[in-house]
Scaffold this motif. Structure first.
Motif, PDB file in Angstrom:
ATOM      1  N   ALA A  74       0.838  -1.209   0.000  1.00  0.00           N
ATOM      2  CA  ALA A  74       0.000   0.000   0.000  1.00  0.00           C
ATOM      3  C   ALA A  74       0.869   1.254   0.000  1.00  0.00           C
ATOM      4  CB  ALA A  74      -0.925  -0.002   1.218  1.00  0.00           C
ATOM      5  N   TYR A  75       1.932   1.234   0.790  1.00  0.00           N
ATOM      6  CA  TYR A  75       2.812   2.394   0.887  1.00  0.00           C
ATOM      7  C   TYR A  75       3.567   2.620  -0.423  1.00  0.00           C
ATOM      8  CZ  TYR A  75       6.306   5.613   2.728  1.00  0.00           C
ATOM      9  OH  TYR A  75       7.110   6.713   2.944  1.00  0.00           O
ATOM     10  N   THR A  76       3.978   1.547  -1.061  1.00  0.00           N
ATOM     11  CA  THR A  76       4.704   1.659  -2.325  1.00  0.00           C
ATOM     12  C   THR A  76       3.823   2.255  -3.410  1.00  0.00           C
ATOM     13  OG1 THR A  76       6.097  -0.225  -1.759  1.00  0.00           O
ATOM     14  CG2 THR A  76       5.958   0.333  -4.082  1.00  0.00           C
ATOM     15  N   ASN A  77       2.547   1.885  -3.400  1.00  0.00           N
ATOM     16  CA  ASN A  77       1.619   2.374  -4.424  1.00  0.00           C
ATOM     17  C   ASN A  77       1.275   3.849  -4.271  1.00  0.00           C
ATOM     18  OD1 ASN A  77       1.528  -0.105  -5.675  1.00  0.00           O
ATOM     19  ND2 ASN A  77      -0.234  -0.801  -4.494  1.00  0.00           N
ATOM     20  N   SER A  78       1.243   4.353  -3.042  1.00  0.00           N
ATOM     21  CA  SER A  78       0.954   5.779  -2.814  1.00  0.00           C
ATOM     22  C   SER A  78       1.452   6.159  -1.429  1.00  0.00           C
ATOM     23  CB  SER A  78      -0.544   6.068  -2.938  1.00  0.00           C
ATOM     24  OG  SER A  78      -1.254   5.431  -1.916  1.00  0.00           O
ATOM     25  N   ARG A  79       2.424   6.997  -1.373  1.00  0.00           N
ATOM     26  CA  ARG A  79       3.041   7.354  -0.089  1.00  0.00           C
ATOM     27  C   ARG A  79       2.221   8.417   0.626  1.00  0.00           C
ATOM     28  NH1 ARG A  79       9.254   6.170  -0.246  1.00  0.00           N
ATOM     29  NH2 ARG A  79       9.126   4.385  -1.621  1.00  0.00           N
ATOM     30  N   ARG A  80       1.611   7.982   1.720  1.00  0.00           N
ATOM     31  CA  ARG A  80       0.805   8.885   2.552  1.00  0.00           C
ATOM     32  C   ARG A  80       1.264   8.746   3.996  1.00  0.00           C
ATOM     33  NH1 ARG A  80      -3.886   6.128  -0.118  1.00  0.00           N
ATOM     34  NH2 ARG A  80      -4.176   5.212   1.937  1.00  0.00           N
ATOM     35  N   ALA A  81       0.689   9.540   4.870  1.00  0.00           N
ATOM     36  CA  ALA A  81       1.054   9.506   6.294  1.00  0.00           C
ATOM     37  C   ALA A  81       0.267   8.460   7.076  1.00  0.00           C
ATOM     38  CB  ALA A  81       0.846  10.883   6.923  1.00  0.00           C
ATOM     39  N   SER A  82      -0.884   8.015   6.523  1.00  0.00           N
ATOM     40  CA  SER A  82      -1.658   6.994   7.221  1.00  0.00           C
ATOM     41  C   SER A  82      -2.475   6.176   6.225  1.00  0.00           C
ATOM     42  CB  SER A  82      -2.571   7.619   8.274  1.00  0.00           C
ATOM     43  OG  SER A  82      -3.594   8.361   7.661  1.00  0.00           O
ATOM     44  N   TYR A  83      -2.776   4.954   6.645  1.00  0.00           N
ATOM     45  CA  TYR A  83      -3.498   4.004   5.810  1.00  0.00           C
ATOM     46  C   TYR A  83      -4.482   3.226   6.661  1.00  0.00           C
ATOM     47  CZ  TYR A  83       0.266   4.763   2.487  1.00  0.00           C
ATOM     48  OH  TYR A  83       1.153   5.342   1.624  1.00  0.00           O
ATOM     49  N   ILE A  84      -5.624   2.899   6.070  1.00  0.00           N
ATOM     50  CA  ILE A  84      -6.580   1.992   6.691  1.00  0.00           C
ATOM     51  C   ILE A  84      -6.643   0.766   5.789  1.00  0.00           C
ATOM     52  CG2 ILE A  84      -8.964   1.614   7.390  1.00  0.00           C
ATOM     53  CD1 ILE A  84      -9.149   4.675   7.814  1.00  0.00           C
ATOM     54  N   LEU A  85      -6.200  -0.371   6.328  1.00  0.00           N
ATOM     55  CA  LEU A  85      -6.207  -1.611   5.566  1.00  0.00           C
ATOM     56  C   LEU A  85      -7.509  -2.349   5.833  1.00  0.00           C
ATOM     57  CD1 LEU A  85      -2.527  -2.712   6.319  1.00  0.00           C
ATOM     58  CD2 LEU A  85      -3.390  -1.383   4.375  1.00  0.00           C
ATOM     59  N   THR A  86      -8.197  -2.715   4.763  1.00  0.00           N
ATOM     60  CA  THR A  86      -9.484  -3.388   4.869  1.00  0.00           C
ATOM     61  C   THR A  86      -9.343  -4.839   4.362  1.00  0.00           C
ATOM     62  OG1 THR A  86     -10.213  -2.803   2.657  1.00  0.00           O
ATOM     63  CG2 THR A  86     -10.649  -1.191   4.419  1.00  0.00           C
ATOM     64  N   ALA A  87     -10.401  -5.611   4.464  1.00  0.00           N
ATOM     65  CA  ALA A  87     -10.386  -6.995   3.988  1.00  0.00           C
ATOM     66  C   ALA A  87     -10.012  -7.056   2.504  1.00  0.00           C
ATOM     67  CB  ALA A  87     -11.727  -7.648   4.251  1.00  0.00           C
ATOM     68  N   ALA A  88     -10.450  -6.092   1.728  1.00  0.00           N
ATOM     69  CA  ALA A  88     -10.144  -6.073   0.291  1.00  0.00           C
ATOM     70  C   ALA A  88      -8.641  -5.993   0.022  1.00  0.00           C
ATOM     71  CB  ALA A  88     -10.861  -4.903  -0.366  1.00  0.00           C
ATOM     72  N   ASP A  89      -7.889  -5.400   0.913  1.00  0.00           N
ATOM     73  CA  ASP A  89      -6.440  -5.285   0.733  1.00  0.00           C
ATOM     74  C   ASP A  89      -5.727  -6.622   0.875  1.00  0.00           C
ATOM     75  OD1 ASP A  89      -6.204  -2.422   0.340  1.00  0.00           O
ATOM     76  OD2 ASP A  89      -6.806  -2.252   2.436  1.00  0.00           O
ATOM     77  N   PHE A  90      -6.397  -7.600   1.478  1.00  0.00           N
ATOM     78  CA  PHE A  90      -5.769  -8.891   1.741  1.00  0.00           C
ATOM     79  C   PHE A  90      -6.171  -9.963   0.718  1.00  0.00           C
ATOM     80  CE2 PHE A  90      -5.551  -6.566   5.642  1.00  0.00           C
ATOM     81  CZ  PHE A  90      -4.275  -6.854   6.093  1.00  0.00           C
ATOM     82  N   ARG A  91      -6.816  -9.567  -0.344  1.00  0.00           N
ATOM     83  CA  ARG A  91      -7.236 -10.534  -1.383  1.00  0.00           C
ATOM     84  C   ARG A  91      -6.281 -10.536  -2.524  1.00  0.00           C
ATOM     85  NH1 ARG A  91     -13.190 -10.986   0.215  1.00  0.00           N
ATOM     86  NH2 ARG A  91     -13.113  -9.822   1.793  1.00  0.00           N
TER      87      ARG A  91
END
Length: 91
Positions: A74-91
């Motif tokens: 997620a960080y590599t795709n777009s560098r931001r200061a915070s992220y919310i990882l959801t179930a969709a991120d783990f598929r």
């Protein structure tokens, strides 16, 4: 620099309904939050007598390496200061 996770601490954040942890890119701190619903999908020990916090932190600990991989992606795709990882991120 690349994203690292030198501090293994994580915390349950009831207000966000998530488990939070921190990554570092050099001197920059990056906050990550994994939604409880995402962790629940991977729970292997469904002990209803445990609190949501206990179950969520245990699931996070079990899935730590996978969670850190998803966070790095997620960080590599777009560098931001915070992220919310959801179930969709783990598929």
């Amino acid at each position: 620099m690349s994203l690292t996770f030198p501090n293994p601490s994580r915390d349950f954040q009831k207000s966000r309904n998530a488990v939070g942890f921190t990554g570092h890119d050099g001197v920059f701190e990056v906050q990550f939050f994994v939604e409880v619903d995402a962790l629940a999908e991977f729970e292997t020990d469904l002990n209803a007598s445990q609190t949501l916090e206990t179950r969520s932190l245990a699931a996070f600990d079990t899935l730590r390496s996978s969670i850190l991989e998803v966070a790095r992606e997620a960080y590599t795709n777009s560098r931001r200061a915070s992220y919310i990882l959801t179930a969709a991120d783990f598929r």
